[in-house]
Design a protein around this motif. Structure first.
Motif, PDB file in Angstrom:
ATOM      1  N   ASP A 182       0.852  -1.185   0.000  1.00 18.11           N
ATOM      2  CA  ASP A 182       0.000   0.000   0.000  1.00 18.11           C
ATOM      3  C   ASP A 182       0.890   1.237   0.000  1.00 18.11           C
ATOM      4  O   ASP A 182       1.910   1.295   0.697  1.00 18.11           O
ATOM      5  N   LEU A 183       0.514   2.254  -0.761  1.00 16.44           N
ATOM      6  CA  LEU A 183       1.360   3.426  -0.955  1.00 16.44           C
ATOM      7  C   LEU A 183       0.977   4.615  -0.072  1.00 16.44           C
ATOM      8  O   LEU A 183       1.547   5.691  -0.230  1.00 16.44           O
ATOM      9  N   SER A 184       0.054   4.428   0.865  1.00 22.42           N
ATOM     10  CA  SER A 184      -0.387   5.563   1.673  1.00 22.42           C
ATOM     11  C   SER A 184       0.763   6.169   2.470  1.00 22.42           C
ATOM     12  O   SER A 184       0.909   7.390   2.543  1.00 22.42           O
ATOM     13  N   TYR A 185       1.594   5.315   3.083  1.00 20.02           N
ATOM     14  CA  TYR A 185       2.706   5.787   3.912  1.00 20.02           C
ATOM     15  C   TYR A 185       4.029   5.187   3.452  1.00 20.02           C
ATOM     16  O   TYR A 185       4.943   5.040   4.260  1.00 20.02           O
ATOM     17  N   ILE A 186       4.138   4.863   2.191  1.00 20.72           N
ATOM     18  CA  ILE A 186       5.322   4.170   1.702  1.00 20.72           C
ATOM     19  C   ILE A 186       6.575   5.030   1.821  1.00 20.72           C
ATOM     20  O   ILE A 186       7.687   4.513   2.025  1.00 20.72           O
ATOM     21  N   VAL A 187       6.437   6.334   1.727  1.00 18.81           N
ATOM     22  CA  VAL A 187       7.615   7.210   1.817  1.00 18.81           C
ATOM     23  C   VAL A 187       8.203   7.176   3.220  1.00 18.81           C
ATOM     24  O   VAL A 187       9.429   7.182   3.393  1.00 18.81           O
ATOM     25  N   ASN A 188       7.350   7.142   4.237  1.00 18.72           N
ATOM     26  CA  ASN A 188       7.845   7.061   5.607  1.00 18.72           C
ATOM     27  C   ASN A 188       8.221   5.650   6.006  1.00 18.72           C
ATOM     28  O   ASN A 188       8.938   5.460   6.998  1.00 18.72           O
ATOM     29  N   ALA A 189       7.754   4.659   5.272  1.00 15.66           N
ATOM     30  CA  ALA A 189       8.014   3.263   5.624  1.00 15.66           C
ATOM     31  C   ALA A 189       9.292   2.722   5.013  1.00 15.66           C
ATOM     32  O   ALA A 189       9.661   1.584   5.294  1.00 15.66           O
ATOM     33  N   ARG A 190       9.982   3.505   4.207  1.00 18.48           N
ATOM     34  CA  ARG A 190      11.212   3.041   3.561  1.00 18.48           C
ATOM     35  C   ARG A 190      12.372   3.946   3.943  1.00 18.48           C
ATOM     36  O   ARG A 190      12.233   5.166   3.976  1.00 18.48           O
ATOM     37  N   HIS A 191      13.506   3.317   4.218  1.00 19.39           N
ATOM     38  CA  HIS A 191      14.707   4.070   4.545  1.00 19.39           C
ATOM     39  C   HIS A 191      15.148   4.887   3.325  1.00 19.39           C
ATOM     40  O   HIS A 191      15.398   4.334   2.256  1.00 19.39           O
ATOM     41  N   GLY A 192      15.224   6.184   3.494  1.00 23.22           N
ATOM     42  CA  GLY A 192      15.578   7.058   2.380  1.00 23.22           C
ATOM     43  C   GLY A 192      14.408   7.878   1.880  1.00 23.22           C
ATOM     44  O   GLY A 192      14.620   8.834   1.129  1.00 23.22           O
ATOM     45  N   GLY A 193      13.176   7.512   2.245  1.00 24.66           N
ATOM     46  CA  GLY A 193      12.015   8.318   1.880  1.00 24.66           C
ATOM     47  C   GLY A 193      11.815   8.418   0.389  1.00 24.66           C
ATOM     48  O   GLY A 193      11.940   7.447  -0.365  1.00 24.66           O
ATOM     49  N   GLU A 194      11.535   9.645  -0.060  1.00 25.67           N
ATOM     50  CA  GLU A 194      11.288   9.837  -1.485  1.00 25.67           C
ATOM     51  C   GLU A 194      12.537   9.639  -2.329  1.00 25.67           C
ATOM     52  O   GLU A 194      12.443   9.353  -3.532  1.00 25.67           O
ATOM     53  N   ASP A 195      13.725   9.771  -1.726  1.00 25.84           N
ATOM     54  CA  ASP A 195      14.956   9.474  -2.464  1.00 25.84           C
ATOM     55  C   ASP A 195      14.989   8.002  -2.887  1.00 25.84           C
ATOM     56  O   ASP A 195      15.383   7.674  -4.008  1.00 25.84           O
ATOM     57  N   TYR A 196      14.568   7.132  -1.973  1.00 25.67           N
ATOM     58  CA  TYR A 196      14.541   5.696  -2.289  1.00 25.67           C
ATOM     59  C   TYR A 196      13.506   5.395  -3.367  1.00 25.67           C
ATOM     60  O   TYR A 196      13.787   4.646  -4.309  1.00 25.67           O
ATOM     61  N   VAL A 197      12.311   5.973  -3.245  1.00 22.91           N
ATOM     62  CA  VAL A 197      11.262   5.694  -4.224  1.00 22.91           C
ATOM     63  C   VAL A 197      11.680   6.206  -5.599  1.00 22.91           C
ATOM     64  O   VAL A 197      11.499   5.511  -6.618  1.00 22.91           O
ATOM     65  N   PHE A 198      12.258   7.400  -5.669  1.00 25.82           N
ATOM     66  CA  PHE A 198      12.697   7.951  -6.953  1.00 25.82           C
ATOM     67  C   PHE A 198      13.794   7.072  -7.564  1.00 25.82           C
ATOM     68  O   PHE A 198      13.769   6.763  -8.769  1.00 25.82           O
ATOM     69  N   SER A 199      14.762   6.661  -6.730  1.00 25.56           N
ATOM     70  CA  SER A 199      15.851   5.827  -7.245  1.00 25.56           C
ATOM     71  C   SER A 199      15.333   4.470  -7.694  1.00 25.56           C
ATOM     72  O   SER A 199      15.803   3.919  -8.699  1.00 25.56           O
TER      73      SER A 199
END
Length: 311
Positions: A182-199
Motif C-alpha cells: 500500500d502506498l499511503s505511507y510508503i515514503v515514511n516506511a522506507r529508509h531514504g524516503g522519497e529518495d529511495y522511491v525515486f531511485s
C-alpha cells in the motif's frame, strides 16, 4: 599473588647536608590498591552497570549500522534536492496534482492507497467540483438497502480510494506471488524516503556480469536483494499531463514522489507554517522574558527579609 594485588612505590631517598651537617632522608611508601574486590559495594554496582550499558550500546550501534549498510550490490539512494526539503519550504502543489494523475493512470492498477479519501484532495491539488467528478467515476459497493441487498453507487467525497484487488490473496495471485504494498505511507516506511522511491523507479537496468535474475523478476540495485517482481512502471511519455508538462521519466518519478510525500504527511505545509510562527513569536517573547528575569524578578529574588521581633 592472590586476589589483593598491591603496588608499592618507593621514591628515591634524597640526601643532602643542611646547616648542621646532618643527613636528611625523606622516604614515604605509597600503597595503591588495584583490586576490584576491595572496592565498596556501591562502586562495584556502578562500574558493572557502566560496563553493561557501554557494551549494550556498542552492540546496538553495530546492529543498527549493519541493518542500513549496503550489502553486496545493493545501493543506498543519493540525496536529491527536493523543493520541499528545506525547513521552511512547502510542497509543490502543481507537482502533487500531476503525481495524483500518475498514480491514477499507472500505479493504481496494482497498488492501493486505502488510507486516503477523495476529500483529502480538496484544496490541495483539485477543487471540490473536480474531486466530486473524479469520485463519481468510481463504482462503490454499498448497502444493504431496505430489502437487504447490496448495491453499487457513484463514489462520494467521503469514500476512500478504491483497491485494485479485493484481498491480499488475489493480489498475490495476479502478481506471481508478490504482494504490491500500500502506498499511503510508503515514503515514511522506507529508509531514504522519497529518495529511495525515486531511485527505485528510475534505477532499473541490466544485471551485471555473473548475476542471474530469475524469470519473472527484474534487476534493480536499489531494491533489497536486487531482484524485484515489479516491472519497470514508468518510462518517457508514458502519459500526457493535463497542464502540458513534458512527461519524461524523471519528471514522472519526481511528481509521484511528491504526491506520495504529501499522502504520508498531509500536515507537511501546516507543520512548517506553525514552526515559522513559533520562531517569530519566540523572537519577541524570549527577549521579554529575559528582561523580566534580569531587571524585574532579580530585585524580588535578591531582597532580604528580616524578622524583627517586637520589643
Amino acid at each position: 599473588k592472590g586476589k589483593n594485588c598491591k603496588m608499592v612505590v618507593r621514591p628515591a631517598i634524597m640526601t643532602g647536608r643542611g646547616a648542621g651537617g646532618g643527613r636528611a632522608e625523606d622516604a614515604e611508601i605509597f600503597t595503591a590498591s588495584m583490586s576490584f574486590a576491595s572496592l565498596p559495594r556501591g562502586k562495584k554496582v556502578a562500574l558493572t552497570t557502566l560496563g553493561v550499558v557501554t557494551a549494550g550500546g556498542a552492540g546496538l550501534a553495530l546492529i543498527l549500522h549493519q541493518s542500513v549498510k549496503a550489502s553486496e550490490l545493493e545501493l543506498h539512494p543519493p540525496q536529491y534536492p527536493w523543493s520541499h526539503a528545506g525547513p521552511l519550504s512547502s510542497l509543490d502543489h502543481a507537482s502533487i496534482r500531476r503525481g495524483y494523475q500518475v498514480y491514477k493512470q499507472v500505479c493504481s492498477a496494482c497498488h492501493s492507497m486505502e488510507y486516503l479519501a477523495f476529500r483529502n484532495l480538496v484544496g490541495v491539488s483539485h477543487t471540490e467540483d473536480e474531486v466530486k467528478t473524479i469520485a463519481e467515476e468510481v463504482e462503490v459497493v454499498d448497502g444493504p438497502d431496505e430489502s437487504g441487498e447490496m448495491f453499487t453507487r457513484p463514489g462520494k467525497l467521503s469514500d476512500y480510494f478504491p483497491k485494485p484487488y479485493p484481498n491480499p490473496e488475489a493480489a498475490r495471485a495476479a502478481n506471481n506471488g508478490a504482494l504490491p504494498p500500500d502506498l499511503s505511507y510508503i515514503v515514511n516506511a522506507r529508509h531514504g524516503g522519497e529518495d529511495y522511491v525515486f531511485s527505485l523507479l528510475t534505477g532499473y537496468c541490466d544485471p551485471p556480469a555473473g548475476v542471474i535474475v530469475r524469470e519473472g523478476l527484474y534487476y534493480n540495485p536499489y531494491f533489497p536483494g536486487q531482484a524485484i517482481g515489479m516491472a519497470p512502471p514508468i518510462y518517457n511519455e508514458i502519459l500526457e499531463y493535463d497542464d502540458g508538462t513534458p512527461a519524461t521519466m524523471s519528471q514522472v518519478a519526481k511528481d509521484v514522489c511528491t504526491f506520495l510525500r504529501w499522502a504520508a504527511e498531509p500536515e507537511h505545509d501546516q507543520r512548517k507554517r506553525m514552526g515559522l510562527k513559533l520562531l517569530m513569536g519566540s523572537a519577541i517573547i524570549v527577549p521579554l522574558l529575559y528582561y523580566m528575569k534580569r531587571h524585574r524578578w532579580s530585585v524580588l529574588k535578591s531582597r532580604k527579609i528580616a524578622y524583627r521581633p517586637p520589643k
